[in-house]
Scaffold this active site. Structure first.
Site, PDB file in Angstrom:
ATOM      1  CG  ASP A 138       2.229  -5.660   1.973  1.00 53.58           C
ATOM      2  OD1 ASP A 138       2.912  -4.720   2.412  1.00 53.58           O
ATOM      3  OD2 ASP A 138       2.391  -6.844   2.320  1.00 53.58           O
TER       4      ASP A 138
ATOM      5  CG  HIS B 157       1.129  -0.320   4.091  1.00 52.52           C
ATOM      6  ND1 HIS B 157       1.825  -0.462   2.903  1.00 52.52           N
ATOM      7  CD2 HIS B 157       0.875  -1.580   4.532  1.00 52.52           C
ATOM      8  CE1 HIS B 157       1.992  -1.753   2.652  1.00 52.52           C
ATOM      9  NE2 HIS B 157       1.415  -2.442   3.616  1.00 52.52           N
TER      10      HIS B 157
END
Length: 293
Positions: free
Chosen positions: A105, A270
């Protein structure tokens, strides 16, 4: 909270900025960079495995966790170029002039910038669930861009996003922790609470990090694209199937930036280092065996 079996230090990396870092293991160095809205704790499963035969450094990025949070009025303060320089300085403080780097991320954006700016320093590069900044903005269109509403919110001029998020930080950051973690126990209650604490205490710097990705980071990526600058080291990319969801060819986007590319689509979600650590460990270990050319 701390990583079991790791030692902790605060390491100066720039004028007035020190990073909180967990260190363990011996052998060739690997630096692991966390994402949003997390801290270095997101690597707890992966780091423990890699430390069996590597020196592993897990810092909190500047502006996050227990690292310093300088004022972000100057956009350069939280540019990925500046944050990448932090990471290079951190590794050098431990005697490592060349190391492998993996980021998730926000940390992946820092890792990508480190690879572009310091190609002789970054031996291997892994990116978990992002696109390079310039491409990230390019693929967000219409109603589908709603999935990334926080990018647009935190891109606004100073004042508004900090006020809105600061009014209900646990609701804001908790939304992403819950929406992105899915069912199961990938984020135990104590880890979730630590992420919320750390994020609650870092609203201005987190916003400044995101604001940089809508301004100065775009400038830096654009300059690299126009100059034909690419990642020269072996690169592994792990992503959810965002290409199918948003209508683009994810691997093709990455091939513009990386010639030696292993691009993989994962199903773990994620927070893959917490939801599917075995898959991440396998990919990183395979990356570390690759040689350029």
């Amino acid at each position: 909270m701390q990583l079991t079996g790791f030692d902790y230090q605060r390491v100066p990396v720039a004028d007035g900025v020190a990073l909180n870092v967990a260190v363990a293991g011996s052998g060739s160095p690997v630096v692991l960079l966390h994402g949003f809205p997390q801290t270095h704790l997101m690597w707890r499963h992966v780091a423990a495995d890699l430390a069996a035969d590597h020196t592993v450094l897990c810092p909190d990025l500047r502006g996050y966790g227990d690292s310093d949070k300088p004022d972000g009025t100057d956009p350069r303060t939280y540019s990925k170029r500046t944050m990448a320089a932090d990471v290079v300085a951190l590794a050098r403080a431990f005697g490592h002039d060349r190391f492998a780097l993996a980021g998730h991320d926000r940390g992946a954006l820092v890792a990508i910038r480190a690879g572009l700016d310091h190609p002789e320093t970054i031996a291997h590069l892994a990116s978990l669930d992002v696109l390079p900044t310039l491409d990230m903005w390019d693929v967000l269109h219409g109603a589908n861009a709603a999935v990334a509403f926080h990018l647009y919110l935190m891109a606004q001029p100073p004042g508004l996003p900090e006020t809105l998020i600061g009014a209900a930080p646990d609701a804001f950051f908790g939304h992403f922790l819950d929406a992105w973690s899915g069912p199961g126990d990938a984020l135990p209650a104590d880890v979730r609470a630590e992420y919320l604490r750390a994020s609650r205490e870092a609203v201005p710097s987190i916003v400044a990090d995101y604001r940089a990705s809508a301004t100065i980071d775009v400038e830096h990526d654009t300059a690299d694209r126009e100059a034909g600058n690419r990642l020269r080291m072996p690169v592994t990319v792990l992503q959810q199937d965002w290409g199918a969801a948003l209508g683009y060819d994810a691997e093709a986007v990455w091939r513009v930036w990386a010639g030696d590319l292993d691009h993989r689509t994962v199903t773990s979600g994620h927070f893959m280092a917490e939801q599917g650590p075995a898959e991440v460990i396998k990919a990183l270990r395979e990356l570390l065996t690759r040689t350029t050319g």
